[in-house]
Design a protein around this motif. Structure first.
Motif, PDB file in Angstrom:
ATOM      1  N   ARG A  11     -26.586 -34.294  25.084  1.00 36.05           N
ATOM      2  CA  ARG A  11     -25.505 -33.716  25.887  1.00 36.05           C
ATOM      3  C   ARG A  11     -24.131 -34.190  25.401  1.00 36.05           C
ATOM      4  NH1 ARG A  11     -22.867 -35.961  29.521  1.00 36.05           N
ATOM      5  NH2 ARG A  11     -24.381 -37.612  29.885  1.00 36.05           N
ATOM      6  N   ILE A  12     -24.031 -35.508  25.122  1.00 41.62           N
ATOM      7  CA  ILE A  12     -22.743 -36.047  24.667  1.00 41.62           C
ATOM      8  C   ILE A  12     -22.345 -35.392  23.339  1.00 41.62           C
ATOM      9  CG2 ILE A  12     -21.530 -38.132  23.869  1.00 41.62           C
ATOM     10  CD1 ILE A  12     -23.366 -39.698  25.872  1.00 41.62           C
ATOM     11  N   SER A  13     -23.331 -35.278  22.451  1.00 38.40           N
ATOM     12  CA  SER A  13     -23.050 -34.683  21.149  1.00 38.40           C
ATOM     13  C   SER A  13     -22.632 -33.211  21.298  1.00 38.40           C
ATOM     14  CB  SER A  13     -24.290 -34.866  20.268  1.00 38.40           C
ATOM     15  OG  SER A  13     -24.350 -33.903  19.304  1.00 38.40           O
ATOM     16  N   MET A  14     -23.322 -32.490  22.184  1.00 33.22           N
ATOM     17  CA  MET A  14     -22.979 -31.070  22.408  1.00 33.22           C
ATOM     18  C   MET A  14     -21.606 -30.921  23.064  1.00 33.22           C
ATOM     19  SD  MET A  14     -25.218 -29.027  21.268  1.00 33.22           S
ATOM     20  CE  MET A  14     -25.627 -27.557  22.141  1.00 33.22           C
ATOM     21  N   ASP A  15     -21.249 -31.874  23.956  1.00 35.60           N
ATOM     22  CA  ASP A  15     -19.922 -31.809  24.576  1.00 35.60           C
ATOM     23  C   ASP A  15     -18.834 -32.032  23.537  1.00 35.60           C
ATOM     24  OD1 ASP A  15     -20.888 -31.254  27.026  1.00 35.60           O
ATOM     25  OD2 ASP A  15     -20.620 -33.250  27.882  1.00 35.60           O
ATOM     26  N   LEU A  16     -19.129 -32.915  22.591  1.00 36.67           N
ATOM     27  CA  LEU A  16     -18.131 -33.201  21.555  1.00 36.67           C
ATOM     28  C   LEU A  16     -17.952 -32.013  20.621  1.00 36.67           C
ATOM     29  CD1 LEU A  16     -19.114 -36.843  20.682  1.00 36.67           C
ATOM     30  CD2 LEU A  16     -16.835 -36.111  21.357  1.00 36.67           C
ATOM     31  N   ARG A  17     -19.064 -31.472  20.168  1.00 35.49           N
ATOM     32  CA  ARG A  17     -18.989 -30.298  19.292  1.00 35.49           C
ATOM     33  C   ARG A  17     -20.298 -29.518  19.346  1.00 35.49           C
ATOM     34  NH1 ARG A  17     -19.934 -27.520  14.892  1.00 35.49           N
ATOM     35  NH2 ARG A  17     -18.164 -26.484  13.885  1.00 35.49           N
ATOM     36  N   PRO A  18     -20.329 -28.431  20.137  1.00 38.12           N
ATOM     37  CA  PRO A  18     -21.576 -27.677  20.254  1.00 38.12           C
ATOM     38  C   PRO A  18     -22.004 -27.059  18.918  1.00 38.12           C
ATOM     39  CG  PRO A  18     -19.923 -26.904  21.808  1.00 38.12           C
ATOM     40  CD  PRO A  18     -19.244 -27.875  20.926  1.00 38.12           C
ATOM     41  N   ASP A  19     -23.307 -27.157  18.619  1.00 34.07           N
ATOM     42  CA  ASP A  19     -23.841 -26.561  17.377  1.00 34.07           C
ATOM     43  C   ASP A  19     -23.534 -25.066  17.290  1.00 34.07           C
ATOM     44  OD1 ASP A  19     -24.922 -28.951  16.727  1.00 34.07           O
ATOM     45  OD2 ASP A  19     -26.937 -28.494  17.492  1.00 34.07           O
ATOM     46  N   VAL A  20     -23.474 -24.425  18.469  1.00 30.79           N
ATOM     47  CA  VAL A  20     -23.303 -22.967  18.500  1.00 30.79           C
ATOM     48  C   VAL A  20     -21.992 -22.534  17.824  1.00 30.79           C
ATOM     49  CG1 VAL A  20     -22.187 -22.827  20.783  1.00 30.79           C
ATOM     50  CG2 VAL A  20     -23.630 -20.949  20.029  1.00 30.79           C
ATOM     51  N   LEU A  21     -21.038 -23.463  17.689  1.00 36.04           N
ATOM     52  CA  LEU A  21     -19.784 -23.126  16.994  1.00 36.04           C
ATOM     53  C   LEU A  21     -20.029 -22.677  15.566  1.00 36.04           C
ATOM     54  CD1 LEU A  21     -17.206 -25.780  18.205  1.00 36.04           C
ATOM     55  CD2 LEU A  21     -16.913 -23.316  18.215  1.00 36.04           C
ATOM     56  N   ASP A  22     -21.140 -23.151  14.983  1.00 32.74           N
ATOM     57  CA  ASP A  22     -21.456 -22.739  13.608  1.00 32.74           C
ATOM     58  C   ASP A  22     -21.890 -21.271  13.550  1.00 32.74           C
ATOM     59  OD1 ASP A  22     -20.910 -25.297  12.745  1.00 32.74           O
ATOM     60  OD2 ASP A  22     -22.964 -25.971  13.079  1.00 32.74           O
ATOM     61  N   SER A  23     -22.258 -20.705  14.711  1.00 37.90           N
ATOM     62  CA  SER A  23     -22.681 -19.300  14.735  1.00 37.90           C
ATOM     63  C   SER A  23     -21.517 -18.355  14.991  1.00 37.90           C
ATOM     64  CB  SER A  23     -23.740 -19.080  15.818  1.00 37.90           C
ATOM     65  OG  SER A  23     -24.752 -20.021  15.701  1.00 37.90           O
ATOM     66  N   GLY A  24     -20.309 -18.885  15.090  1.00 37.96           N
ATOM     67  CA  GLY A  24     -19.141 -18.017  15.247  1.00 37.96           C
ATOM     68  C   GLY A  24     -18.636 -17.942  16.676  1.00 37.96           C
ATOM     69  N   VAL A  25     -17.440 -17.365  16.800  1.00 33.35           N
ATOM     70  CA  VAL A  25     -16.726 -17.407  18.069  1.00 33.35           C
ATOM     71  C   VAL A  25     -17.410 -16.608  19.186  1.00 33.35           C
ATOM     72  CG1 VAL A  25     -15.123 -15.480  17.649  1.00 33.35           C
ATOM     73  CG2 VAL A  25     -14.371 -17.425  18.991  1.00 33.35           C
ATOM     74  N   VAL A  26     -18.014 -15.464  18.846  1.00 28.85           N
ATOM     75  CA  VAL A  26     -18.616 -14.629  19.904  1.00 28.85           C
ATOM     76  C   VAL A  26     -19.782 -15.387  20.556  1.00 28.85           C
ATOM     77  CG1 VAL A  26     -19.720 -12.422  20.451  1.00 28.85           C
ATOM     78  CG2 VAL A  26     -17.923 -12.502  18.725  1.00 28.85           C
ATOM     79  N   ALA A  27     -20.666 -15.931  19.703  1.00 30.08           N
ATOM     80  CA  ALA A  27     -21.815 -16.683  20.233  1.00 30.08           C
ATOM     81  C   ALA A  27     -21.346 -17.908  21.009  1.00 30.08           C
ATOM     82  CB  ALA A  27     -22.716 -17.115  19.077  1.00 30.08           C
ATOM     83  N   ALA A  28     -20.310 -18.577  20.500  1.00 33.75           N
ATOM     84  CA  ALA A  28     -19.845 -19.807  21.145  1.00 33.75           C
ATOM     85  C   ALA A  28     -19.237 -19.535  22.528  1.00 33.75           C
ATOM     86  CB  ALA A  28     -18.829 -20.512  20.248  1.00 33.75           C
ATOM     87  N   ILE A  29     -18.419 -18.490  22.614  1.00 43.47           N
ATOM     88  CA  ILE A  29     -17.784 -18.162  23.907  1.00 43.47           C
ATOM     89  C   ILE A  29     -18.853 -17.722  24.917  1.00 43.47           C
ATOM     90  CG2 ILE A  29     -16.206 -16.504  25.060  1.00 43.47           C
ATOM     91  CD1 ILE A  29     -14.534 -18.391  23.454  1.00 43.47           C
ATOM     92  N   LYS A  30     -19.802 -16.944  24.433  1.00 39.66           N
ATOM     93  CA  LYS A  30     -20.874 -16.450  25.311  1.00 39.66           C
ATOM     94  C   LYS A  30     -21.694 -17.630  25.850  1.00 39.66           C
ATOM     95  CE  LYS A  30     -24.325 -12.820  24.854  1.00 39.66           C
ATOM     96  NZ  LYS A  30     -24.905 -11.919  23.869  1.00 39.66           N
ATOM     97  N   TRP A  31     -22.029 -18.549  24.948  1.00 43.47           N
ATOM     98  CA  TRP A  31     -22.818 -19.730  25.312  1.00 43.47           C
ATOM     99  C   TRP A  31     -22.070 -20.588  26.336  1.00 43.47           C
ATOM    100  CZ3 TRP A  31     -21.469 -24.894  24.453  1.00 43.47           C
ATOM    101  CH2 TRP A  31     -22.489 -25.833  24.679  1.00 43.47           C
ATOM    102  N   GLN A  32     -20.775 -20.831  26.073  1.00 47.41           N
ATOM    103  CA  GLN A  32     -19.982 -21.693  26.952  1.00 47.41           C
ATOM    104  C   GLN A  32     -19.794 -21.046  28.330  1.00 47.41           C
ATOM    105  OE1 GLN A  32     -18.184 -25.126  26.364  1.00 47.41           O
ATOM    106  NE2 GLN A  32     -18.936 -24.588  28.377  1.00 47.41           N
ATOM    107  N   ALA A  33     -19.602 -19.720  28.346  1.00 44.38           N
ATOM    108  CA  ALA A  33     -19.421 -19.020  29.620  1.00 44.38           C
ATOM    109  C   ALA A  33     -20.666 -19.177  30.484  1.00 44.38           C
ATOM    110  CB  ALA A  33     -19.138 -17.541  29.360  1.00 44.38           C
ATOM    111  N   LYS A  34     -21.825 -18.975  29.867  1.00 39.86           N
ATOM    112  CA  LYS A  34     -23.091 -19.061  30.613  1.00 39.86           C
ATOM    113  C   LYS A  34     -23.283 -20.491  31.141  1.00 39.86           C
ATOM    114  CE  LYS A  34     -27.981 -17.807  29.952  1.00 39.86           C
ATOM    115  NZ  LYS A  34     -28.673 -18.972  30.402  1.00 39.86           N
ATOM    116  N   LYS A  35     -23.132 -21.464  30.252  1.00 38.51           N
ATOM    117  CA  LYS A  35     -23.347 -22.868  30.615  1.00 38.51           C
ATOM    118  C   LYS A  35     -22.396 -23.275  31.741  1.00 38.51           C
ATOM    119  CE  LYS A  35     -23.563 -27.383  28.288  1.00 38.51           C
ATOM    120  NZ  LYS A  35     -22.341 -28.126  28.452  1.00 38.51           N
TER     121      LYS A  35
END
Ligand SMILES: Nc1ncnc2c1ncn2[C@@H]1O[C@H](COP(=O)(O)OP(=O)(O)OP(=O)(O)O)[C@@H](O)[C@H]1O
Ligand SMILES: [Mg+2]
Length: 243
Positions: A93-117
């Protein structure tokens, strides 16, 4: 006379330079901060996460080899396993809060993931829309947009008293647009100028650095909409210039 004119122009040049310097410093600090975050996140995952997983494996195989287990023993081993699982979860969790892996999949996936979470945790209803599976841009730009999105969500949960949010991400004529609307209490002009509030100021500064802008529209007691628009190619130019 020429000298006099030069003297008169000097303060203006100095002010311009100092603004450019502080603006450059701001973006440099953002980049350093992101690099540090990525480094610490990786270290937590590799150094701590992997060793903890190893400890758990050892514990399980050691436990399997023990015969005639007493109840006290079983209780203890279960407790240790649960604690190890808890630490593995925290490290992740700490590692994901610092920098989520999903950022490597691009902005659309990252925003979608963060919105859901975020909305699941904050118990908010949300709708996310984007016509593209991916919007290609410089990785630093997608991180900047992602961080601003996080700040906007934090503001919604701390100040808006909203129950619903709507997120629109789009690409149009070379611009990436992110629009977040909440159905909360709305905000005033004074709110954005609070002396010890830096979130919105920071986002404005960041957008300016990226040659874009941030717009707030709001209706008291009804809703707030934050719109961010940035040219997709803004950081590409910067990296060509610096290389
Ligand atoms: N979605 C929102 N709905 C209602 N009010 C908001 C919303 N977002 C921001 N505000 C108001 O604007 C103010 C300024 O927000 P800003 O993010 O700049 O600072 P902050 O959240 O108070 O502090 P921080 O520096 O930790 O971000 C908030 O204190 C709040 O009053
Ligand atoms: Mg804030």
């Amino acid at each position: 006379m020429q000298d006099k004119l030069k003297q008169l122009q000097l303060p203006e040049i100095e002010i311009t330079n100092s603004y450019e310097d502080s603006s450059d410093l701001f973006s440099y600090l953002q980049i350093i901060k992101e690099q540090e975050r990525a480094k610490i996140a990786k270290e937590i995952q590799n150094d701590i996460g992997k060793i903890l997983t190893e400890i758990k494996k050892e514990l399980l195989s050691w436990d399997k080899d023990i015969g005639n287990k007493t109840n006290a023993y079983i209780e203890k081993i279960e407790l240790i396993e649960a604690l190890v699982d808890q630490v593995i979860g925290s490290a992740k969790r700490i590692s994901m809060d610092l920098r989520p892996d999903v950022l490597d999949s691009g902005v659309v996936a990252a925003i979608k993931w963060q919105a859901k979470k975020f909305c699941e945790q904050a118990n908010l209803k949300y709708r996310f829309s984007c016509d593209n599976d991916e919007i290609l841009m410089h990785p630093d730009l997608s991180i900047a947009i992602f961080r601003m999105f996080q700040e906007i969500l934090t503001n919604i949960s701390s100040h808006a008293n909203a129950t619903r949010i709507q997120i629109r991400l789009s690409e149009k004529e070379g611009w990436v647009n992110l629009e977040i609307t909440d159905n909360g209490m709305g905000m005033s002009d004074q709110d954005t100028k609070k002396p010890k509030s830096y979130g919105i100021r920071g986002m404005r500064e960041r957008c300016q650095q990226l040659e874009g802008y941030l717009l707030i529209t709001t209706k008291s007691g009804k809703w707030t909409k934050i719109s961010i628009s940035i040219p997709i190619k803004s950081l590409e130019k910067a990296s060509i210039n610096s290389s």
